[in-house]
Design an enzyme around this catalytic site. Structure first.
Site, PDB file in Angstrom:
ATOM      1  N   GLN A  14       5.220   6.195  -0.938  1.00 39.92           N
ATOM      2  CA  GLN A  14       4.555   7.374  -1.507  1.00 39.92           C
ATOM      3  C   GLN A  14       5.063   7.670  -2.916  1.00 39.92           C
ATOM      4  O   GLN A  14       4.282   7.841  -3.844  1.00 39.92           O
ATOM      5  CB  GLN A  14       4.788   8.607  -0.612  1.00 39.92           C
ATOM      6  N   ASP A  36       8.707  -4.831  -2.845  1.00 44.71           N
ATOM      7  CA  ASP A  36       8.570  -4.193  -1.541  1.00 44.71           C
ATOM      8  C   ASP A  36       8.572  -5.313  -0.506  1.00 44.71           C
ATOM      9  O   ASP A  36       8.437  -6.485  -0.848  1.00 44.71           O
ATOM     10  CB  ASP A  36       7.267  -3.389  -1.457  1.00 44.71           C
ATOM     11  N   TYR A 141      17.358  10.061  10.053  1.00 40.31           N
ATOM     12  CA  TYR A 141      17.049   9.939   8.630  1.00 40.31           C
ATOM     13  C   TYR A 141      18.017  10.826   7.821  1.00 40.31           C
ATOM     14  O   TYR A 141      18.615  10.368   6.844  1.00 40.31           O
ATOM     15  CB  TYR A 141      15.601  10.377   8.411  1.00 40.31           C
ATOM     16  N   ILE A 171       7.241  15.727  -0.884  1.00 42.53           N
ATOM     17  CA  ILE A 171       6.492  15.454  -2.120  1.00 42.53           C
ATOM     18  C   ILE A 171       4.991  15.459  -1.836  1.00 42.53           C
ATOM     19  O   ILE A 171       4.535  14.834  -0.872  1.00 42.53           O
ATOM     20  CB  ILE A 171       6.931  14.105  -2.729  1.00 42.53           C
TER      21      ILE A 171
END
Ligand code: SER
Length: 318
Positions: A14, A36, A141, A171
């Protein structure tokens, strides 16, 4: 901007895909290597497929391209991480330590590693998490980010590795979709509105969380990487604040432009995660160290999200 050679790890995410374009604009396409685990047809050139779990793959690219800065954005986020706790810990930690080790050994001059509001937990006053509030994360996380913050400080103290970091709020941007986070609703809700669909929200209507518009998040990231090393007084991660919003506030703002837009509330485990996070962040340190100030409020963000998504869907449907 000098002879910086940048490597972005997690360029498909993102934040990654928007930050990658911003870095290419600032430093020149040829000076930004994007990577990636999966290929990305959008970034045809200057893209390398890297599995950040493999130290050698990172080292090869850093050596080959004489990389001077790494932005390491790859991670499993809060909501998805709870489904695979041990795997999330393993992945988030190993990828990060691989990056720090490559950077230390090959003398990469700067590293960016994102942290999150997920480092805070239940005992922090929900109304305002300060820079030095206790870190007692409730998700894997969050635990991995809190540990990451301590590792950043360790690499700085032991090896002078210049790792910089922000504790991002959720975000919100139109360019990309989030994946696996607790704050994903704040992007999805705008997509539903533009598609004239009812949105089923996984959080309670009044759950306030820290959010930031994408442009502000990108600017904060680029700013913190530019300031002189000596101005960085926080060697863990900086609190970063912008808005504090609940689903109903966003829905009401959307309804000003899309009056028939409807939201149904049906909570799941993400509500339990959100309940452990602060609703507001105190970012005095960032304001002091590099005059950080966010620019976008709910009204501006909503207009931009709806206009841009409308254009996007129109293009897709034509
Ligand atoms: N947006 C992230 C999440 O929801 C927080 O860093 O997991």
């Amino acid at each position: 901007m000098g002879r910086d050679k940048i490597l972005v790890i997690g360029a498909n995410g993102q934040l990654g895909c928007v930050l990658s374009v911003a870095l290419q604009e600032s430093f020149g396409k040829e000076n930004v290597i994007l990577s990636d685990i999966k290929p990305n047809p959008f970034f045809e050139s200057h893209f390398k497929q890297i599995d950040a779990m493999d130290y050698n793959q990172i080292e090869d690219v850093v050596k080959k391209h004489s990389i001077t800065q790494i932005y390491h954005l790859a991670a499993i986020l809060s909501a998805k991480g709870e489904r695979y706790p041990l795997r999330t810990w393993e992945l988030n930690m190993k990828m990060m330590l691989n990056v720090f080790e490559v950077a230390r050994k090959l003398r990469v001059s700067k590293v960016f590693f994102p942290s999150s509001i997920a480092v805070f937990g239940k005992n922090v006053a929900r109304s305002k998490a300060t820079q030095s509030s206790l870190l007692n994360p409730a998700t894997v996380y969050g635990i991995s980010k809190a540990a990451g913050e301590n590792w950043m400080k360790y690499y700085f103290d032991q090896y002078r590795l210049d790792v910089r970091s922000l504790r991002y709020p959720g975000i919100v941007g139109y360019e990309s979709m989030p994946g696996g986070g607790t704050t994903d609703y704040a992007v999805e809700i705008y997509h539903s509105a533009v598609k004239n669909e009812k949105y089923i929200c996984c959080l309670n209507p009044d759950t306030k969380l820290p959010l930031i518009y994408m442009d502000d998040a990108i600017r904060a990231t680029i700013e913190i990487m530019q300031i002189p090393k000596d101005n960085i007084s926080v060697r863990t991660s900086y609190n970063l604040a912008s808005m504090s919003l609940s689903p109903i506030e966003i829905a009401t703002e959307i309804q000003k432009l899309y009056p028939s837009f409807k939201v149904e509330y049906s909570t799941d485990h993400r509500q339990d995660i959100a309940a452990t996070w602060p609703s507001e962040i105190d970012d005095q340190k960032a304001r002091k160290d590099w005059n950080w100030q966010s620019k976008y409020d709910l009204n501006q963000m909503t207009k931009l999200m709806l206009n841009q998504l409308k254009k996007k869907y129109k293009k897709i449907n034509n």
